[in-house]
Each structure stands twice: as structure tokens, then as C-alpha cells.
Design a protein around this motif. Structure first.
Motif, PDB file in Angstrom:
ATOM      1  N   GLN A   2      19.760 -18.079  26.229  1.00 36.48           N
ATOM      2  CA  GLN A   2      20.304 -19.241  25.171  1.00 36.48           C
ATOM      3  C   GLN A   2      21.617 -19.871  25.272  1.00 36.48           C
ATOM      4  OE1 GLN A   2      18.358 -19.570  21.892  1.00 36.48           O
ATOM      5  NE2 GLN A   2      18.740 -21.520  21.245  1.00 36.48           N
ATOM      6  N   SER A   3      21.722 -21.266  25.136  1.00 31.39           N
ATOM      7  CA  SER A   3      23.718 -21.827  25.002  1.00 31.39           C
ATOM      8  C   SER A   3      23.395 -21.923  23.636  1.00 31.39           C
ATOM      9  CB  SER A   3      23.368 -23.269  25.584  1.00 31.39           C
ATOM     10  OG  SER A   3      23.328 -22.811  27.126  1.00 31.39           O
ATOM     11  N   ALA A   4      25.133 -21.719  23.010  1.00 27.61           N
ATOM     12  CA  ALA A   4      25.258 -21.805  22.427  1.00 27.61           C
ATOM     13  C   ALA A   4      26.236 -22.760  21.468  1.00 27.61           C
ATOM     14  CB  ALA A   4      26.567 -20.514  21.100  1.00 27.61           C
ATOM     15  N   SER A   5      25.447 -23.839  21.172  1.00 25.59           N
ATOM     16  CA  SER A   5      26.494 -25.630  20.928  1.00 25.59           C
ATOM     17  C   SER A   5      27.495 -25.569  20.163  1.00 25.59           C
ATOM     18  CB  SER A   5      25.068 -26.339  20.491  1.00 25.59           C
ATOM     19  OG  SER A   5      23.704 -26.806  21.203  1.00 25.59           O
ATOM     20  N   TYR A   6      28.581 -26.372  19.842  1.00 29.99           N
ATOM     21  CA  TYR A   6      29.382 -26.345  19.257  1.00 29.99           C
ATOM     22  C   TYR A   6      29.747 -27.799  18.943  1.00 29.99           C
ATOM     23  CZ  TYR A   6      33.815 -25.089  17.355  1.00 29.99           C
ATOM     24  OH  TYR A   6      34.640 -25.867  16.511  1.00 29.99           O
ATOM     25  N   PHE A   9      29.081 -29.767  22.249  1.00 32.90           N
ATOM     26  CA  PHE A   9      30.461 -28.753  22.933  1.00 32.90           C
ATOM     27  C   PHE A   9      29.448 -27.060  23.296  1.00 32.90           C
ATOM     28  CE2 PHE A   9      33.731 -31.022  22.986  1.00 32.90           C
ATOM     29  CZ  PHE A   9      34.239 -31.778  23.929  1.00 32.90           C
ATOM     30  N   TYR A  10      29.181 -27.022  24.675  1.00 35.97           N
ATOM     31  CA  TYR A  10      28.453 -25.180  24.883  1.00 35.97           C
ATOM     32  C   TYR A  10      28.699 -24.899  26.485  1.00 35.97           C
ATOM     33  CZ  TYR A  10      25.671 -28.125  27.784  1.00 35.97           C
ATOM     34  OH  TYR A  10      24.944 -28.730  28.561  1.00 35.97           O
ATOM     35  N   LEU A  11      28.648 -23.715  25.898  1.00 40.50           N
ATOM     36  CA  LEU A  11      29.308 -22.841  27.226  1.00 40.50           C
ATOM     37  C   LEU A  11      27.852 -22.447  27.869  1.00 40.50           C
ATOM     38  CD1 LEU A  11      32.117 -20.548  26.141  1.00 40.50           C
ATOM     39  CD2 LEU A  11      32.312 -22.726  27.226  1.00 40.50           C
ATOM     40  N   GLU A  12      27.672 -22.776  28.919  1.00 37.90           N
ATOM     41  CA  GLU A  12      26.170 -21.754  30.083  1.00 37.90           C
ATOM     42  C   GLU A  12      27.402 -20.935  31.137  1.00 37.90           C
ATOM     43  OE1 GLU A  12      22.620 -24.631  30.970  1.00 37.90           O
ATOM     44  OE2 GLU A  12      24.344 -25.473  32.050  1.00 37.90           O
ATOM     45  N   TYR A  94      37.881 -28.367  20.803  1.00 28.87           N
ATOM     46  CA  TYR A  94      37.286 -27.260  21.213  1.00 28.87           C
ATOM     47  C   TYR A  94      37.640 -25.923  22.134  1.00 28.87           C
ATOM     48  CZ  TYR A  94      33.304 -25.421  23.613  1.00 28.87           C
ATOM     49  OH  TYR A  94      31.919 -24.204  24.130  1.00 28.87           O
TER      50      TYR A  94
END
Length: 215
Positions: A2-6, A9-12, A94
Motif C-alpha cells: 500500500q502506498s503511503a500518501s503525503y 505525493f506518494y512513493l510506490e 516533498y
């Protein structure tokens, strides 16, 4: 995973880059040069920028993948791929929160981050910011200075002069204008047994002059 949203933006996670077993030309020499320079500058908290420019199919993306594989396998340094257009200021903020060393890859940079024309700069524009201007802080060390930034582009004239001409922003610029005769010969020697076929491929290569590519 699961991607961590910020904040938008998120890292996948993505699969590792796959590369051919045979590597031709000076790909590894350039990779060693870039990686060693980056690691040395990162120790002194200085970012390193690299521009890979040239026609499609000439090896830019392959070079970028090899750099990624070497950094990951030898030094456990991850690659972050920027493959869309983001607000440059927010993107810089970010990345600022990523304090570990990292390789930031901008593929087809001029496609996603367009530069203003001279007319737009002179007479104003509805565009709120020159997208490439907004990313200059990435290379100037405003964010954590332990990053390798690699930009690939197909059209050099679409790259901001402020990115190219200020010392330190782009440490290396490698131009990929086609596949050299030596690479074609090495490929043929490894993959073809018929000498007539080797000659035929070389003739085709010569016909395209400097624009012969893997495509």
C-alpha cells in the motif's frame, strides 16, 4: 504494498529494472564515472546533476537504468522516478523530507517540465511559473544535498539555459546522438555468424549516418 500518501505525493514500489546480459559501448565506464562522482560529492553534502540528451533509442534510458541497478545493488541506494508533472515547489518540499541518499530520475524531462519561451518571459504569460525554473532549487542544495539527479531529454533546445550554464547544477552532460560503429560491430559479432549479414547491417548503419539507433 500500500502506498503511503503525503500531501498529494506518494512513493510506490516498482519492479527492479531488467537489463540485457550483454552491454555494449562505454555504458559501464560512464556509469562508474557518474556513481563515483556522486558518492564523493554526497559525502561533502553536494547534490550531483546529470543530463542525458539525444534522439530516441540511442541509449539514454538504458544508461539511466544501469546507474540505478549499480546504486541499488552495490550501495543500497534507491531510485525515485518522477514520471509526471508536479508543482515544482511542492515537489522540492516533498523531496526535502527524504533525508537518505537517493537517485532521482526525471525521464523525458522536457516533456513533463516545460520551459517558457523568450516571448513568454518578456511579455508575461498565464503560466504561474516556468516549470524548469521551479526545479533549480533541487540542484542548488536547498533540499538535502545527498541526491543524484538524472534528467533525460530528447530535445536539448527545450532545456532551460539556467539549468545548463550554471556550474554545479549539471555536473555531466552526455549526448546520445546514435549508436557508434563499434557498438554495431560488437553486437553483430556476438549475435550473427554469417559475415554477409554483418556487412549488410553495417551498410544499413552507414546509411543512417549518426542517427542509427536501437529503435
Amino acid at each position: 504494498e500500500q502506498s503511503a500518501s503525503y500531501d498529494g505525493f506518494y512513493l510506490e514500489s516498482s519492479p527492479n529494472f531488467s537489463t540485457p546480459t550483454s552491454i555494449y559501448g562505454d555504458i559501464m565506464e560512464r556509469t562508474d564515472r557518474i556513481v563515483n562522482t556522486y558518492l564523493d560529492r554526497a559525502k561533502r553534502f553536494v547534490n550531483t546533476g546529470v543530463l542525458l540528451s539525444g534522439i530516441k533509442g540511442s541509449g539514454k534510458t538504458f544508461q539511466a537504468k544501469i546507474i540505478s541497478n549499480v546504486l541499488r545493488e552495490k550501495y543500497n541506494i534507491p531510485t525515485l522516478i518522477v514520471s509526471a508533472t508536479y508543482n515544482p515547489t511542492k515537489l522540492a518540499l516533498y523531496l526535502k523530507d527524504i533525508t537518505d541518499p537517493a537517485y532521482i530520475l526525471f525521464e523525458e524531462f522536457e516533456k513533463f517540465y516545460k520551459v517558457m519561451s523568450k516571448n513568454e518571459r518578456t511579455h508575461g504569460s498565464d503560466s504561474p511559473v516556468d516549470m524548469q525554473d521551479g526545479l533549480l532549487t533541487l540542484l542548488d542544495g536547498v533540499i538535502n544535498s545527498n541526491k543524484l539527479f538524472v534528467f533525460t531529454c530528447n530535445t536539448l533546445r527545450d532545456i532551460n539555459d539556467l539549468l545548463l550554464n550554471r556550474p554545479g547544477r549539471v555536473w555531466y552532460h552526455f549526448a546520445y546522438n546514435g549508436i557508434s560503429d563499434s557498438i554495431v560491430q560488437d553486437y553483430c559479432n556476438e549475435n550473427l555468424d554469417d559475415e554477409n549479414e554483418k556487412v549488410a547491417v553495417q551498410q544499413i548503419c552507414n546509411y543512417f549516418d549518426d542517427a542509427f539507433t536501437f529503435d
